[in-house]
Design an enzyme around this catalytic site. Structure first.
Site, mmCIF file in Angstrom:
data_model
loop_
_atom_site.group_PDB
_atom_site.id
_atom_site.type_symbol
_atom_site.label_atom_id
_atom_site.label_comp_id
_atom_site.label_asym_id
_atom_site.label_seq_id
_atom_site.Cartn_x
_atom_site.Cartn_y
_atom_site.Cartn_z
ATOM 1 C CE LYS A 143 -0.318 0.106 5.246
ATOM 2 N NZ LYS A 143 -1.382 0.343 6.222
ATOM 3 N NE ARG A 164 -6.641 1.250 11.365
ATOM 4 C CZ ARG A 164 -5.682 0.824 10.891
ATOM 5 N NH1 ARG A 164 -4.506 1.973 11.309
ATOM 6 N NH2 ARG A 164 -5.241 -0.144 10.447
ATOM 7 C CE1 TYR A 207 12.920 31.809 3.090
ATOM 8 C CE2 TYR A 207 12.494 29.353 2.949
ATOM 9 C CZ TYR A 207 12.359 30.769 2.360
ATOM 10 O OH TYR A 207 12.100 30.582 0.910
ATOM 11 C CG MET A 209 8.734 23.360 -1.380
ATOM 12 S SD MET A 209 7.470 24.491 -2.338
ATOM 13 C CE MET A 209 6.576 25.219 -0.882
#
Length: 393
Positions: A33, A134, A268, A316
């Site tokens: 998956k 779940r 940053y 990013m």
């Protein structure tokens, strides 16, 4: 390449064989998956089948249908999917001979309607919620689901091929929920048999259960993360403790190496300021590629044989490492994680730096980082024990 994820299919096959050796003869479902936990779904499924898996497991029906379209036919492997939503592609699943999980009466109603429309029996597996809370049918509703599934069998609409459940705390050895879930699964299985169901398989064992709970292996096991050479939890030991090898390596060439003075802010927010004159290396990977921003200032990277640490915030598309005055040339490989052969960090090192788990580190690497599969036999040519070197893609 700006960056690459290298996937060692030879290591994956070896991991499958090592896990199969622990199954006491139970069949093996290779869980692929989420694009095989970021490793490439179709290629990893093929490699697992070459190593002796007979089932392939995915979450969504769309993943399962993609496997069928890629050539993993019913003659080659059973394919199971378990995360359905109302209006899902039941008809396509029946036509593709999928094993489809049913947890509630709405799903049973939809799959039986699709079976009537196709004129074919649907293969379904009933999932029991034994305590995870779940997906899965609650014990109080189980008898009704079992009886209606049996009625659908008698009508020729479905075949119940399996009963299954999932552990909440198998990665915590000795947790009291483990024994409680096993007992409940036995009780719910007994009710299914009493109701007339005769499934081919019962299964509960995920990666940690395969490694530590022989009583949970039943007829079929479903290893996920362990197949890719990562330990399900630090408490269960390292991959090497279980004869497993990490399959994924993430690396990129340094895009820039430059001298900067002391007191120079980096990235940053200037959360990192150089203590003195030094050199900085620019790694062209960032959170847009799946490198976790939470590992800013902590993520480890191997550059030119030495561990370095992310300096300042991960952006990013890029981040910086302080090279301490050394000047490796641009193009020098920066390895974020791998199997450790060269002393590089592992995915678990990044998980600790980001406050998460190894599963997330490998699964989150994005699609703009190409997967390069190595040591891969041509499709369908290798037997269960093969490991011969082959082409890259």
């Amino acid at each position: 390449m700006r960056a690459r994820v290298e996937i060692d299919l030879g290591a994956l096959r070896a991991n499958v064989r090592a896990l199969r050796a622990r199954t006491d003869g139970a069949a093996y479902m290779a869980v692929v998956k989420a694009d095989a936990y970021g490793h490439g779904m179709v290629r990893c499924a093929e490699a697992a089948l070459q190593a002796g898996a007979t089932w392939v497991g995915v979450a969504t029906p769309y993943e399962a249908l993609e496997l069928r379209a890629a050539g993993i036919t019913p003659e080659r492997a059973r394919v199971m999917c378990w995360l359905w939503t109302p209006g899902g592609p039941w008809r396509e699943g029946i036509e593709a001979d999928l094993d489809m999980s049913v947890s509630d009466l709405w799903a049973l109603a939809e799959v039986t309607e699709a079976a009537r429309a196709t004129g074919r029996r649907a293969r379904i597996q009933l999932k029991a919620d034994t305590g995870l809370g779940r997906n899965g049918c609650q014990p109080a509703d189980w008898a009704d689901l079992v009886d209606k599934a049996r009625a659908a069998e008698r009508e020729g609409l479905v075949t119940v091929t399996g009963l299954w459940s999932h552990f909440a705390c198998a990665d915590e050895p000795g947790h009291p929920s483990i024994a409680a879930q096993l007992a409940r699964f036995d009780e719910m299985s007994a009710r299914a048999y009493a109701g007339g169901l005769r499934p081919e398989v019962r299964h509960m064992a995920n990666s940690p259960a395969v490694l530590t709970l022989p009583e949970a292996r039943f007829d079929l096991v479903r290893p996920g993360i362990a197949m890719y050479g990562l330990s399900p939890a630090p408490e269960l030991g390292t991959p090497a403790d279980h004869g497993l090898r990490p399959v994924m390596t993430l690396a990129a060439p340094l895009a820039l190496v430059k001298h900067v003075p002391g007191g120079h802010g980096v990235s940053y927010g200037h959360h990192y300021v150089t203590a003195g004159p030094t050199t900085l290396g620019l790694v062209p990977l960032g959170y847009g590629d799946g490198v976790p921003r939470h590992a800013s200032g902590a993520g480890p990277v191997l550059v030119d044989g030495k561990w370095r640490t992310v300096a300042g915030r991960i952006a990013m598309d890029q981040f910086v490492v302080d090279l301490g005055g050394e000047t490796p040339p641009e193009g020098t490989e920066a390895v974020l994680f791998g199997p450790g052969d060269r002393g590089e960090p592992g995915a678990e090192d990044w998980a600790r730096a980001a406050g998460t788990i190894g599963y997330e580190i490998v699964t989150r690497i994005g699609g703009r980082v190409p997967r390069v599969h190595v040591d891969a036999e041509p499709h369908g040519n290798a037997g269960p024990g093969a490991d011969a070197a082959g082409p890259r893609d």
